[in-house]
Write a protein that holds these residues in place. Structure first.
Motif, PDB file in Angstrom:
ATOM      1  N   HIS A  77       0.821  -1.056   0.064  1.00  0.00           N
ATOM      2  CA  HIS A  77       0.045  -0.037  -0.064  1.00  0.00           C
ATOM      3  C   HIS A  77       0.801   1.220   0.017  1.00  0.00           C
ATOM      4  N   ASP A 121      -8.239 -10.944  -0.635  1.00  0.00           N
ATOM      5  CA  ASP A 121      -8.317 -10.525  -1.822  1.00  0.00           C
ATOM      6  C   ASP A 121      -9.121 -11.704  -2.976  1.00  0.00           C
ATOM      7  N   PRO A 136      -7.030  -1.914   8.757  1.00  0.00           N
ATOM      8  CA  PRO A 136      -8.365  -2.135   8.050  1.00  0.00           C
ATOM      9  C   PRO A 136      -8.747  -3.694   8.733  1.00  0.00           C
ATOM     10  N   GLU A 161     -17.352  -5.290   9.930  1.00  0.00           N
ATOM     11  CA  GLU A 161     -17.931  -5.288   8.548  1.00  0.00           C
ATOM     12  C   GLU A 161     -18.679  -6.512   8.251  1.00  0.00           C
ATOM     13  N   PRO A 221     -18.765  -0.800   3.873  1.00  0.00           N
ATOM     14  CA  PRO A 221     -17.379  -1.365   3.690  1.00  0.00           C
ATOM     15  C   PRO A 221     -16.433  -0.850   4.867  1.00  0.00           C
ATOM     16  N   GLN A 265     -13.769  -1.920   6.106  1.00  0.00           N
ATOM     17  CA  GLN A 265     -12.008  -2.188   5.790  1.00  0.00           C
ATOM     18  C   GLN A 265     -11.649  -0.765   4.994  1.00  0.00           C
ATOM     19  N   LYS A 266     -12.464  -0.496   4.025  1.00  0.00           N
ATOM     20  CA  LYS A 266     -12.250   0.300   3.034  1.00  0.00           C
ATOM     21  C   LYS A 266     -12.417   1.732   3.311  1.00  0.00           C
ATOM     22  N   ARG A 292      -9.181   2.057   5.727  1.00  0.00           N
ATOM     23  CA  ARG A 292      -8.222   2.406   4.814  1.00  0.00           C
ATOM     24  C   ARG A 292      -7.896   3.743   4.173  1.00  0.00           C
ATOM     25  N   ASN A 293      -9.085   4.238   3.674  1.00  0.00           N
ATOM     26  CA  ASN A 293      -9.033   5.598   3.048  1.00  0.00           C
ATOM     27  C   ASN A 293      -8.884   6.613   4.334  1.00  0.00           C
TER      28      ASN A 293
END
Length: 450
Positions: free
Chosen positions: A40, A310, A418, A425, A433, A435-436, A439-440
């Protein structure tokens, strides 16, 4: 003497398809792929061109932000293809493998006498540095910093995750070399957490602070363990390393070779004979997935566990950090009035027409259906039941969504990654979402605060 960690909040999701404790050698993969998206915030800069012959351990690319952080080839062969996406961003580096590996020699390292700078230099030049991550931000560690402590989780609680004790059996020598080397990179301790029951290869090792954990998932998450042992405060940095990656680091120091070997658990209710395979980072999952056989065609293949992994195609490749491949039914069919009748075949934390609480040891065959659409983010109080960190999860998620940096700091954003929100979640009735979102939020903090 070990120190015990007891986790009370959480949720064990018991699924069918656990891997048998048998180990086979996976057929040799024809191609291997390294995806920069696994690292990342790393922008890759290629070192070699298509058609170039390479050895295992040769540098494929480095980070544009820090040229010292290099990424190595897991095998020897030929660089077959550099895939690019929008704006010519590198999305994948594909290597056509030789039938047998030849290794670049880095030279052995006497970890007992080596200095911290010498160890750091060896890890950077060999491509082993990306195995070390840092918190806050859950990114590859900055080699210019010194961590307060280093944390290693050798306890797995995620659904169907690979058993660390089985995967590391007989690797005590490599583990000892790795933890001795890491101990020299911090003024604090190397904290290792293992399961309270069973026998771990970490027991008896020197240069570590040993902890034994019990409790439901996410007790095996390194973030949960950090919170219970020594939480991360503003201005502090800690590093984390996955247990299997220690073997690669230890072998490099002992032999001078970058041997990117992985023991991977092939799991899931759609696999006929789930078991463990020896393969390499970036290998084609089909080489061992079809060796075990699938019980159905309409499946989802996940590189990683079902909560944090993933999605990949059946002909896809193993992720850089993953040691589990999960294969479960694709949830593209829908139940008529599924929301308005008693449910016996799903996991739920509520007792509204659901009965999983009556059978805590029952194993389920779950698919990927979310059982509902994206909807308004409502307050339920359910997140706190499965979230063991001393943090308000709903408030932190909403602070991330509105990009309130002050609130994110005050609510403990420096402590989380995350994966710490995978369970919230999973049980979220709003289908957000999580985890997203986290992350953001971490990316925003990294950009604005650094």
């Amino acid at each position: 003497m070990s120190k015990d960690i007891k986790i009370k909040k959480g949720l064990n999701i018991k699924l069918k398809g656990e891997a048998d404790k048998t180990l086979s050698k996976a057929p040799r993969s024809r191609t291997f792929v390294i995806r920069p998206s696994d690292f990342h915030l790393v922008t890759p800069k290629m070192v070699i061109k298509e058609g170039t012959s390479i050895q295992a351990g040769d540098t494929l690319f480095y980070s544009k932000n820090d040229e010292a952080i290099k990424f190595a080839s897991p095998v020897s062969g030929t660089l077959a293809k550099i895939e690019r996406g929008a704006k010519r961003v590198i999305t994948a580096v594909e290597i056509e493998a030789d039938t047998q590996d030849s290794f670049k020699e880095f030279g052995t390292t006497d970890v007992a006498s080596a200095t911290a700078d010498a160890i750091k230099e060896r890890l950077l030049e060999s491509g082993c540095w990306p195995f070390i991550k840092q918190r806050p931000y859950d990114v590859i560690a900055d080699p210019e910093t010194s961590p307060r402590d280093i944390f290693i989780s050798a306890y797995t609680t995620a659904p169907l995750a690979a058993d660390v004790d089985f995967s590391l059996r007989g690797k005590e020598m490599e583990l000892q070399a790795a933890v001795t080397a890491l101990r020299k990179l911090t003024d604090g301790n190397v904290h290792v957490t293992i399961a309270k029951s069973g026998t771990s290869p970490f027991e008896g090792l020197k240069d570590i602070e040993l902890h034994k954990a019990t409790g439901p998932h996410p007790a095996g998450n390194v973030g949960t363990q950090i919170a219970k042992i020594a939480p991360v405060n503003k201005g502090e940095t800690v590093w984390t390393v996955a247990a299997q990656d220690l073997v690669i680091i230890g072998e490099l120091l002992l032999t001078g070779k970058f041997n990117a070997e992985r023991v991977v658990a092939l799991v899931g209710s759609s696999v006929k004979t789930p078991k463990y395979y020896t393969t390499r980072i970036g290998s084609e999952v089909s080489t061992f997935m079809y060796d075990s056989g699938l019980s159905e065609e309409n499946v989802r293949v996940i590189s990683g566990d079902v909560l944090t992994g993933d999605e990949i195609s059946p002909k896809g490749h193993l992720g850089f950090y993953h040691n589990t491949v999960s294969v479960i039914p694709e949830g593209d069919d829908y139940e008529f009035f599924g929301w308005n009748k008693p449910v016996f075949n799903k996991v739920s934390t509520t007792r509204a027409l659901t009965f999983s609480w009556m059978n805590p040891n029952k194993k389920y065959e779950l698919d990927t259906n979310t059982n509902g659409e994206h909807r308004a983010f409502v307050v339920t109080g359910n997140y706190e039941e499965v979230f063991p960190l001393d943090i308000y999860p709903l408030q932190l998620l909403k602070a991330c969504m509105v990009q309130d940096l002050d609130q994110m700091e005050a609510l403990g954003m420096y402590e989380v990654a995350p994966e710490d929100f995978a369970l919230t979640e999973f049980i979220c009735i709003s289908k957000q979402p999580h985890q997203k979102i986290i992350r953001n939020g971490l990316d925003l903090m990294y950009k604005e605060i650094g």
